[in-house]
Design an enzyme around this catalytic site. Structure first.
Site, PDB file in Angstrom:
ATOM      1  N   LYS A  67       0.800  -1.237   0.000  1.00  0.00           N
ATOM      2  CA  LYS A  67       0.000   0.000   0.000  1.00  0.00           C
ATOM      3  C   LYS A  67       0.831   1.284   0.000  1.00  0.00           C
ATOM      4  O   LYS A  67       0.384   2.305  -0.509  1.00  0.00           O
ATOM      5  CB  LYS A  67      -0.974  -0.002   1.172  1.00  0.00           C
ATOM      6  CG  LYS A  67      -2.144  -0.935   0.941  1.00  0.00           C
ATOM      7  CD  LYS A  67      -3.229  -0.770   1.980  1.00  0.00           C
ATOM      8  CE  LYS A  67      -4.450  -1.574   1.580  1.00  0.00           C
ATOM      9  NZ  LYS A  67      -5.588  -1.398   2.475  1.00  0.00           N
ATOM     10  N   ASP A 103     -10.214   3.135   1.001  1.00  0.00           N
ATOM     11  CA  ASP A 103     -10.406   2.457   2.297  1.00  0.00           C
ATOM     12  C   ASP A 103     -11.210   3.311   3.281  1.00  0.00           C
ATOM     13  O   ASP A 103     -12.040   2.795   4.018  1.00  0.00           O
ATOM     14  CB  ASP A 103      -9.045   2.130   2.933  1.00  0.00           C
ATOM     15  CG  ASP A 103      -8.383   0.921   2.289  1.00  0.00           C
ATOM     16  OD1 ASP A 103      -9.113   0.055   1.759  1.00  0.00           O
ATOM     17  OD2 ASP A 103      -7.145   0.842   2.316  1.00  0.00           O
TER      18      ASP A 103
END
Ligand code: ATR
Length: 275
Positions: A67, A103
């Site tokens: 990420k 997210d």
């Protein structure tokens, strides 16, 4: 055919292919789009990213351990993702790679469906990768945010970035009990251990309790919160909502929520979850 991938290590148990492919089928675009999981280890990322620009890969969902590392391979990073400092979504726009983060929407959207969250006192448990996106989302909504972490220094550092307060997780049950909303972004409760990041005494009927852990479906935290009379939000909601936003970025179409939710529930049942 346009391919969308989830990359990570490990990635074989990812539920994303089932969820996105169900969405393609529901819209009748499954001849145009296909989604699959591909294991890419940390030391394979550079080589993998070299292959993406000229390929039929339209979108990449990325999970641990990529990420943050993946940022350096992109042509552009969306300002929100930049502020969060992590990418979970990449769009290949004719060879131009643009990174996004969806997210945080996974927490904000379900909370907003249940309540007005502006000005609410929110206790965010955890200060790791998952907590970062959530802290961003909450801070944008104008909540009164306190970040609690086992390692207090990490909470302080995260809080400084998102204009929040911070405190040690241990020993602050009374303050946490006074919060309107609790979001668990620690990994406590994940898997088979049946542990909770909080004692029952921190839970009350006037709270909303959201657990980002989704395996098991009913974590100890959520069971105890429901028993205390709190409203609960399962970790699966986070999965669904971050995927809906990804779907739109990859395909350009509004995501068919019901079909994608159904596919997620089905996939979890197949993994033995009692959902
Ligand atoms: P993720 O990317 O899933 O957020 P992470 O970055 O490793 O994973 O963060 C894990 C979070 O869970 C951290 O906030 C961690 O607390 P520490 O910073 O003190 O390590 C928290 N955590 C993990 N195990 C915990 C435990 N047994 N009790 C309390 N917090 C725990």
């Amino acid at each position: 055919m346009k391919t969308c991938l989830i990359i990570g290590d490990p990635v074989s148990h990812s539920l994303s292919p089932a969820v996105h492919n169900a969405g393609y089928r529901a819209l009748g675009i499954d001849k145009e789009f296909h989604y699959e999981a591909r294991k890419v280890a940390a030391d394979e990322l550079a080589e993998f990213m070299d292959t993406v620009r000229p390929s039929d890969i339209r979108g990449i969902s990325c999970t641990a351990p990529h990420k943050q590392a993946i940022m350096r391979y992109l042509d552009e990073v969306d300002p929100v993702a930049d502020k969060i400092g992590a990418i979970n979504t990449i769009v290949n726009d004719n060879g131009r790679l643009i990174g996004y983060n969806t997210d945080w929407l996974g927490v904000i959207e379900p909370l907003k469906r249940l309540a007005t969250i502006k000005d609410k006192h929110v206790a965010l448990l955890g200060a790791g990768g998952a907590a970062r996106s959530i802290a961003y989302g909450l801070s944008e909504q104008g909540v009164k945010l306190t970040i609690y972490n086992r390692t207090p220094d990490k909470a302080t550092a995260l809080a400084a970035q998102f204009k929040a307060a911070s405190a040690p997780l241990i020993g602050n049950e009374t303050a946490i009990r006074d919060s309107d909303i609790i979001v668990n972004a620690t990994s406590v409760g994940m898997g088979s251990g049946d542990a909770s990041p909080l004692p029952r005494a921190a839970l009350s009927e006037r709270q909303i309790v959201f657990d980002s852990v989704y395996v098991p479906y009913e974590t100890k935290l959520l069971r105890e919160a429901a028993a205390a009379g709190a409203q609960i939000i399962h970790g699966t909601e986070m999965l669904v909502h971050q995927a809906l936003a990804q779907f739109k970025l990859y395909t350009g179409y509004a995501a068919p929520e019901a079909a994608m939710r159904k596919a997620l529930n089905q996939a979890l049942k197949e993994h033995g979850e009692n959902i």
